[in-house]
Write a protein that holds these residues in place. Sequence first.
Motif, mmCIF file in Angstrom:
data_model
loop_
_atom_site.group_PDB
_atom_site.id
_atom_site.type_symbol
_atom_site.label_atom_id
_atom_site.label_comp_id
_atom_site.label_asym_id
_atom_site.label_seq_id
_atom_site.Cartn_x
_atom_site.Cartn_y
_atom_site.Cartn_z
ATOM 1 N N MET A 54 -1.054 6.868 -18.987
ATOM 2 C CA MET A 54 -0.697 7.655 -20.194
ATOM 3 C C MET A 54 0.772 7.005 -20.539
ATOM 4 O O MET A 54 1.089 7.096 -21.736
ATOM 5 C CB MET A 54 -0.441 9.035 -19.806
ATOM 6 N N THR A 55 1.545 6.623 -19.529
ATOM 7 C CA THR A 55 2.986 6.364 -20.010
ATOM 8 C C THR A 55 2.992 4.647 -20.614
ATOM 9 O O THR A 55 4.122 4.408 -20.948
ATOM 10 C CB THR A 55 3.884 6.352 -18.622
ATOM 11 N N ASP A 56 1.706 3.874 -20.604
ATOM 12 C CA ASP A 56 1.985 2.561 -21.212
ATOM 13 C C ASP A 56 2.573 2.369 -22.573
ATOM 14 O O ASP A 56 3.110 1.636 -22.634
ATOM 15 C CB ASP A 56 0.695 1.849 -20.981
ATOM 16 N N ASN A 57 1.913 3.333 -23.620
ATOM 17 C CA ASN A 57 2.480 3.301 -24.676
ATOM 18 C C ASN A 57 3.275 4.516 -25.252
ATOM 19 O O ASN A 57 3.286 4.747 -26.401
ATOM 20 C CB ASN A 57 1.060 3.074 -25.647
ATOM 21 N N MET A 58 3.818 4.827 -24.525
ATOM 22 C CA MET A 58 4.974 6.126 -24.455
ATOM 23 C C MET A 58 6.080 5.396 -25.195
ATOM 24 O O MET A 58 6.592 4.437 -24.914
ATOM 25 C CB MET A 58 5.229 6.620 -23.270
ATOM 26 N N LYS B 69 22.734 13.790 -26.780
ATOM 27 C CA LYS B 69 22.645 12.998 -25.375
ATOM 28 C C LYS B 69 21.689 13.164 -24.506
ATOM 29 O O LYS B 69 21.556 13.590 -23.487
ATOM 30 C CB LYS B 69 24.259 13.329 -24.733
ATOM 31 N N ARG B 70 20.520 12.374 -24.798
ATOM 32 C CA ARG B 70 19.352 12.481 -24.214
ATOM 33 C C ARG B 70 18.472 11.508 -24.680
ATOM 34 O O ARG B 70 18.518 10.938 -25.659
ATOM 35 C CB ARG B 70 18.667 13.939 -24.104
ATOM 36 N N PHE B 71 17.539 11.104 -23.700
ATOM 37 C CA PHE B 71 16.536 10.057 -23.989
ATOM 38 C C PHE B 71 15.173 11.150 -24.167
ATOM 39 O O PHE B 71 15.019 11.819 -23.164
ATOM 40 C CB PHE B 71 16.132 9.130 -22.863
ATOM 41 N N GLU B 72 14.520 10.982 -25.126
ATOM 42 C CA GLU B 72 13.338 11.991 -25.304
ATOM 43 C C GLU B 72 11.913 11.043 -25.593
ATOM 44 O O GLU B 72 11.933 10.052 -26.052
ATOM 45 C CB GLU B 72 13.645 12.866 -26.032
ATOM 46 N N THR B 73 10.813 11.827 -25.402
ATOM 47 C CA THR B 73 9.380 11.397 -25.791
ATOM 48 C C THR B 73 8.723 12.696 -26.218
ATOM 49 O O THR B 73 8.802 13.688 -25.463
ATOM 50 C CB THR B 73 8.988 10.565 -24.521
ATOM 51 N N THR B 74 8.046 12.427 -27.341
ATOM 52 C CA THR B 74 7.178 13.616 -27.739
ATOM 53 C C THR B 74 5.687 13.217 -27.725
ATOM 54 O O THR B 74 5.122 12.243 -28.127
ATOM 55 C CB THR B 74 7.615 13.964 -29.129
ATOM 56 N N ILE B 75 4.825 14.088 -26.873
ATOM 57 C CA ILE B 75 3.411 13.489 -26.745
ATOM 58 C C ILE B 75 2.666 14.928 -27.053
ATOM 59 O O ILE B 75 3.157 15.954 -26.481
ATOM 60 C CB ILE B 75 3.234 13.121 -25.318
ATOM 61 N N ASP B 76 1.621 14.704 -28.019
ATOM 62 C CA ASP B 76 0.907 15.894 -28.271
ATOM 63 C C ASP B 76 1.737 17.183 -28.615
ATOM 64 O O ASP B 76 1.404 18.202 -28.149
ATOM 65 C CB ASP B 76 0.096 16.459 -26.993
ATOM 66 N N GLY B 77 2.950 16.918 -29.295
ATOM 67 C CA GLY B 77 3.682 17.961 -29.874
ATOM 68 C C GLY B 77 4.563 18.719 -28.971
ATOM 69 O O GLY B 77 5.442 19.361 -29.232
ATOM 70 N N THR C 29 16.307 16.711 -16.095
ATOM 71 C CA THR C 29 15.059 15.915 -16.577
ATOM 72 C C THR C 29 14.015 17.171 -16.878
ATOM 73 O O THR C 29 13.617 17.759 -15.853
ATOM 74 C CB THR C 29 14.445 15.152 -15.468
ATOM 75 N N ILE C 30 13.537 17.133 -18.022
ATOM 76 C CA ILE C 30 12.824 18.243 -18.532
ATOM 77 C C ILE C 30 11.378 17.654 -18.903
ATOM 78 O O ILE C 30 11.541 16.870 -19.803
ATOM 79 C CB ILE C 30 13.311 19.167 -19.698
ATOM 80 N N VAL C 31 10.302 18.108 -18.341
ATOM 81 C CA VAL C 31 8.844 17.788 -18.566
ATOM 82 C C VAL C 31 8.159 18.982 -18.920
ATOM 83 O O VAL C 31 7.932 19.981 -17.929
ATOM 84 C CB VAL C 31 8.195 16.932 -17.768
ATOM 85 N N PRO C 32 7.549 19.387 -20.071
ATOM 86 C CA PRO C 32 6.752 20.692 -20.015
ATOM 87 C C PRO C 32 5.649 20.487 -19.367
ATOM 88 O O PRO C 32 5.225 19.564 -19.085
ATOM 89 C CB PRO C 32 6.358 20.453 -21.752
ATOM 90 N N GLN C 33 5.165 21.631 -19.022
ATOM 91 C CA GLN C 33 4.108 21.793 -17.979
ATOM 92 C C GLN C 33 2.737 21.077 -18.533
ATOM 93 O O GLN C 33 2.273 20.402 -17.676
ATOM 94 C CB GLN C 33 3.959 23.174 -17.959
ATOM 95 N N ALA C 34 2.616 21.173 -19.881
ATOM 96 C CA ALA C 34 1.458 20.361 -20.516
ATOM 97 C C ALA C 34 1.517 19.007 -20.044
ATOM 98 O O ALA C 34 0.468 18.291 -20.305
ATOM 99 C CB ALA C 34 1.323 20.745 -21.870
ATOM 100 N N LEU C 35 2.360 18.420 -20.011
ATOM 101 C CA LEU C 35 2.518 16.791 -19.646
ATOM 102 C C LEU C 35 2.922 16.447 -18.303
ATOM 103 O O LEU C 35 3.124 15.473 -18.040
ATOM 104 C CB LEU C 35 3.960 16.529 -20.525
ATOM 105 N N GLY C 36 2.976 17.464 -17.347
ATOM 106 C CA GLY C 36 2.997 17.268 -15.853
ATOM 107 C C GLY C 36 1.870 16.620 -15.477
ATOM 108 O O GLY C 36 0.665 16.343 -16.118
ATOM 109 N N GLY C 37 2.218 15.576 -14.392
ATOM 110 C CA GLY C 37 1.356 14.823 -13.802
ATOM 111 C C GLY C 37 0.958 13.384 -14.495
ATOM 112 O O GLY C 37 -0.080 12.750 -14.080
ATOM 113 N N ARG C 38 1.623 13.293 -15.511
ATOM 114 C CA ARG C 38 1.148 11.790 -16.357
ATOM 115 C C ARG C 38 2.312 10.692 -16.091
ATOM 116 O O ARG C 38 2.346 9.809 -16.906
ATOM 117 C CB ARG C 38 0.908 12.203 -17.963
ATOM 118 N N GLY C 39 3.375 11.092 -15.259
ATOM 119 C CA GLY C 39 4.313 10.077 -15.158
ATOM 120 C C GLY C 39 5.496 9.975 -16.228
ATOM 121 O O GLY C 39 6.114 8.974 -16.238
#
Length: 93
Positions: free
Chosen positions: A1-5, A14-22, A41-51
């Motif tokens: 999943m993270t290959d084309n992130m 003052k942050r590095f961010e990525t948006t996936i599926d909104g 480091t904040i990762v929404p639960q919906a994106l958890g386990g994807r690296g």
Amino acid sequence: MTDNMTISHNKSAKRFETTIDGKTGYISYQEQGQSLVFDHTIVPQALGGRGVGSALVKHALDFARDEHKKVIPQCSFVASYMKKHPEYLNLKV
């Protein structure tokens, strides 16, 4: 999943961010002299386990290295990542 992130540097927030599926995950930092304090480091639960968190931390650490900054890993996730990836330990203050 993270290959084309795509990870962007939101300088005003003052942050590095990525948006996936909104959903947006990010790693935030504070500047302290020639160091970057990675504080959350904040990762929404919906994106958890994807690296997503690891990809964000790697990107942030590579940025610090490229900018000749030292790192203060205030966030436990960042500290844990650095222990697992000793090639980044020389960035630590």
